[in-house]
Design an enzyme around this catalytic site. Structure first.
Site, PDB file in Angstrom:
ATOM      1  N   HIS A 132       0.840  -1.207   0.000  1.00  0.00           N
ATOM      2  CA  HIS A 132       0.000   0.000   0.000  1.00  0.00           C
ATOM      3  C   HIS A 132       0.878   1.261   0.000  1.00  0.00           C
ATOM      4  O   HIS A 132       0.369   2.359   0.140  1.00  0.00           O
ATOM      5  CB  HIS A 132      -0.896   0.038   1.243  1.00  0.00           C
ATOM      6  CG  HIS A 132      -2.038  -0.941   1.222  1.00  0.00           C
ATOM      7  ND1 HIS A 132      -2.788  -1.208   0.105  1.00  0.00           N
ATOM      8  CD2 HIS A 132      -2.578  -1.701   2.215  1.00  0.00           C
ATOM      9  CE1 HIS A 132      -3.737  -2.085   0.418  1.00  0.00           C
ATOM     10  NE2 HIS A 132      -3.623  -2.407   1.672  1.00  0.00           N
ATOM     11  N   SER A 162     -15.601   1.974   2.384  1.00  0.00           N
ATOM     12  CA  SER A 162     -15.117   0.606   2.560  1.00  0.00           C
ATOM     13  C   SER A 162     -14.211   0.524   3.790  1.00  0.00           C
ATOM     14  O   SER A 162     -14.280  -0.411   4.584  1.00  0.00           O
ATOM     15  CB  SER A 162     -14.379   0.180   1.291  1.00  0.00           C
ATOM     16  OG  SER A 162     -14.042  -1.166   1.354  1.00  0.00           O
ATOM     17  N   ARG A 286     -17.316  -7.315   0.896  1.00  0.00           N
ATOM     18  CA  ARG A 286     -18.547  -6.653   1.350  1.00  0.00           C
ATOM     19  C   ARG A 286     -19.473  -6.574   0.153  1.00  0.00           C
ATOM     20  O   ARG A 286     -19.899  -7.571  -0.366  1.00  0.00           O
ATOM     21  CB  ARG A 286     -18.212  -5.286   1.985  1.00  0.00           C
ATOM     22  CG  ARG A 286     -19.310  -4.708   2.848  1.00  0.00           C
ATOM     23  CD  ARG A 286     -18.888  -3.383   3.474  1.00  0.00           C
ATOM     24  NE  ARG A 286     -18.635  -2.350   2.479  1.00  0.00           N
ATOM     25  CZ  ARG A 286     -19.512  -1.435   2.081  1.00  0.00           C
ATOM     26  NH1 ARG A 286     -20.716  -1.419   2.617  1.00  0.00           N
ATOM     27  NH2 ARG A 286     -19.194  -0.533   1.172  1.00  0.00           N
ATOM     28  N   GLY A 288     -18.795  -4.556  -2.872  1.00  0.00           N
ATOM     29  CA  GLY A 288     -18.073  -4.441  -4.143  1.00  0.00           C
ATOM     30  C   GLY A 288     -18.838  -3.636  -5.182  1.00  0.00           C
ATOM     31  O   GLY A 288     -18.846  -3.976  -6.357  1.00  0.00           O
TER      32      GLY A 288
HETATM   33  P1  A3P Z   1     -16.645  -2.553  -0.465  1.00  0.00           P
HETATM   34  O1  A3P Z   1     -16.341  -2.378   0.992  1.00  0.00           O
HETATM   35  O2  A3P Z   1     -16.989  -1.267  -1.147  1.00  0.00           O
HETATM   36  O3  A3P Z   1     -17.640  -3.607  -0.727  1.00  0.00           O
HETATM   37  P2  A3P Z   1      -9.381  -4.315  -0.496  1.00  0.00           P
HETATM   38  O4  A3P Z   1      -9.380  -5.636  -1.191  1.00  0.00           O
HETATM   39  O5  A3P Z   1      -8.389  -3.336  -1.086  1.00  0.00           O
HETATM   40  O6  A3P Z   1      -9.297  -4.467   0.952  1.00  0.00           O
HETATM   41  O7  A3P Z   1     -10.784  -3.652  -0.853  1.00  0.00           O
HETATM   42  C1  A3P Z   1     -11.969  -4.177  -0.346  1.00  0.00           C
HETATM   43  C2  A3P Z   1     -13.082  -3.768  -1.250  1.00  0.00           C
HETATM   44  O8  A3P Z   1     -13.029  -4.561  -2.440  1.00  0.00           O
HETATM   45  C3  A3P Z   1     -14.444  -4.043  -0.631  1.00  0.00           C
HETATM   46  O9  A3P Z   1     -15.297  -3.038  -1.172  1.00  0.00           O
HETATM   47  C4  A3P Z   1     -14.755  -5.423  -1.147  1.00  0.00           C
HETATM   48  O10 A3P Z   1     -16.125  -5.756  -1.109  1.00  0.00           O
HETATM   49  C5  A3P Z   1     -14.231  -5.325  -2.569  1.00  0.00           C
HETATM   50  N1  A3P Z   1     -13.884  -6.632  -3.146  1.00  0.00           N
HETATM   51  C6  A3P Z   1     -13.267  -7.674  -2.528  1.00  0.00           C
HETATM   52  N2  A3P Z   1     -13.147  -8.709  -3.361  1.00  0.00           N
HETATM   53  C7  A3P Z   1     -13.705  -8.323  -4.535  1.00  0.00           C
HETATM   54  C8  A3P Z   1     -13.899  -8.979  -5.792  1.00  0.00           C
HETATM   55  N3  A3P Z   1     -13.508 -10.233  -5.978  1.00  0.00           N
HETATM   56  N4  A3P Z   1     -14.498  -8.284  -6.766  1.00  0.00           N
HETATM   57  C9  A3P Z   1     -14.905  -7.008  -6.582  1.00  0.00           C
HETATM   58  N5  A3P Z   1     -14.753  -6.336  -5.422  1.00  0.00           N
HETATM   59  C10 A3P Z   1     -14.158  -6.989  -4.403  1.00  0.00           C
END
Ligand code: A3P
Length: 320
Positions: A132, A162, A286, A288
């Site tokens: 990150h 998120s 969550r 997405g």
């Molecule tokens: P939301 O909280 O908006 O739903 P990271 O992976 O960087 O921690 O980001 C998490 C965000 O990516 C969350 O967004 C999560 O739901 C979403 N996410 C995780 N896996 C995903 C996937 N396979 N496809 C699309 N979005 C995804």
């Protein structure tokens, strides 16, 4: 100075005392090379910068937190390892979450040790890592290596929402408006973990313009709206483009289905598994959705953050 984190060396404590410091809802943060870190994470960053030994074929997946890192990791693993895992019953996603397969430099590998056993962390070939950190900070650890870097950018307001939910989950606290309001203020000031988001994205945006063979700039929203061309773009950049036979055989869609939020979040390992910090893997999934922020931010909050970002990105050609 009261540095509580037990992995922070005397040298880093000295460095911290010369840095700008602040506090967010979780703890003390300091600004190093233009980016805000908790003290223990800064130790991970410094260990990485000093001790990581890159290989030219390494691949680094970079993002601001809560921008779809889990998805990018899944897609990259599925692309690079596709010839090895024809049998869906033995696919590595059945036994581990993408975060368990692709470690973060500063969080998983170098947080507690300056000399981690890299063979324990990345077993794939080419080696896949993630971070990150902003680009200039990563580059210091990559020491001139031409390795490929993929950045996934996401709308700032969606990343914030998120992050708010994620923080509630792993701290086992109810998500309240007052927490959101306090996180919103830190987010807007830039003084939040890995912030400011605009400088973070700009570092990779500029890197991708300067050297498009070295840095690929992708967007969460484009992956959602045009997944096939974006997956092909990623495959080409990673040096493993789809063959005509693979495309004709529907492999692009198969990989997208395999890595979809619905599929990954339904796997047993992601429903019940935890990472080494005892964090539930289910927290990484969550909704997405694109634009979920509209359900939580007031028009005033929207306007404030939009104006800040527009101002910070002025003249760069980047919008998000
Ligand atoms: P939301 O909280 O908006 O739903 P990271 O992976 O960087 O921690 O980001 C998490 C965000 O990516 C969350 O967004 C999560 O739901 C979403 N996410 C995780 N896996 C995903 C996937 N396979 N496809 C699309 N979005 C995804």
């Amino acid at each position: 100075m009261n540095v509580r984190d037990d992995n922070v060396s005397e040298e880093t404590k000295k460095l911290i005392s010369s840095l700008q410091t602040d506090k967010d809802s979780k703890g003390k943060i300091c600004k190093y090379q233009g980016c805000w870190y908790y003290y223990n994470t800064l130790q991970g960053v410094i260990n990485f910068q000093k001790h990581f030994q890159p290989e030219d074929t390494d691949i680094v997946l970079a993002s601001f937190p809560k921008s779809g890192t889990t998805w990018l990791k899944a897609l990259s693993i599925a692309l690079l390892e596709r010839s090895k895992h024809d049998d869906p019953l033995t696919h590595p996603f059945l036994s581990d979450n993408p975060h368990g397969i692709v470690p973060f430099f500063e969080i998983d590998m170098y947080l507690k040790s300056s000399t981690p056993d890299l063979t324990k962390f990345s077993t794939s070939s080419p080696r896949l890592f993630s971070t990150h950190m902003p680009l200039h900070t990563v580059k210091e650890g990559l020491k001139g290596s031409p390795c490929k870097i993929v950045y996934l950018c996401r709308n700032a307001k969606d990343s914030l929402i998120s992050r708010w939910y994620f923080r509630g989950k792993y701290q086992n606290k109810e998500v309240t408006r007052s927490i959101l309001e306090s996180m919103f203020e830190s987010f807007c000031s830039g003084a939040c973990f890995y912030g400011p988001i605009w400088d973070h994205a700009l570092s990779y945006w500029r890197g991708s313009l300067e050297n498009p063979n070295h840095v690929l700039f992708m967007r969460y929203e484009e992956l959602k709206t045009e997944p096939c061309p974006q997956l092909k773009r990623l495959a080409e950049f990673l040096g493993c483009p789809f063959t005509k036979e693979e495309e004709d055989g529907g492999l692009v869609d198969k990989i997208l289905d395999l890595c979809s939020l619905g599929n990954l979040s339904g796997l047993e390992v992601n429903k019940t598994g935890k990472n080494w910090m005892n964090m539930d893997y289910s927290n990484f999934f969550r909704k997405g959705e694109v634009g979920d922020w509209k359900n939580y931010l007031t028009p005033e909050m929207e306007k404030k953050l939009d104006m800040i970002i527009e101002d910070k990105l002025k003249g760069s050609g980047l919008r998000f």
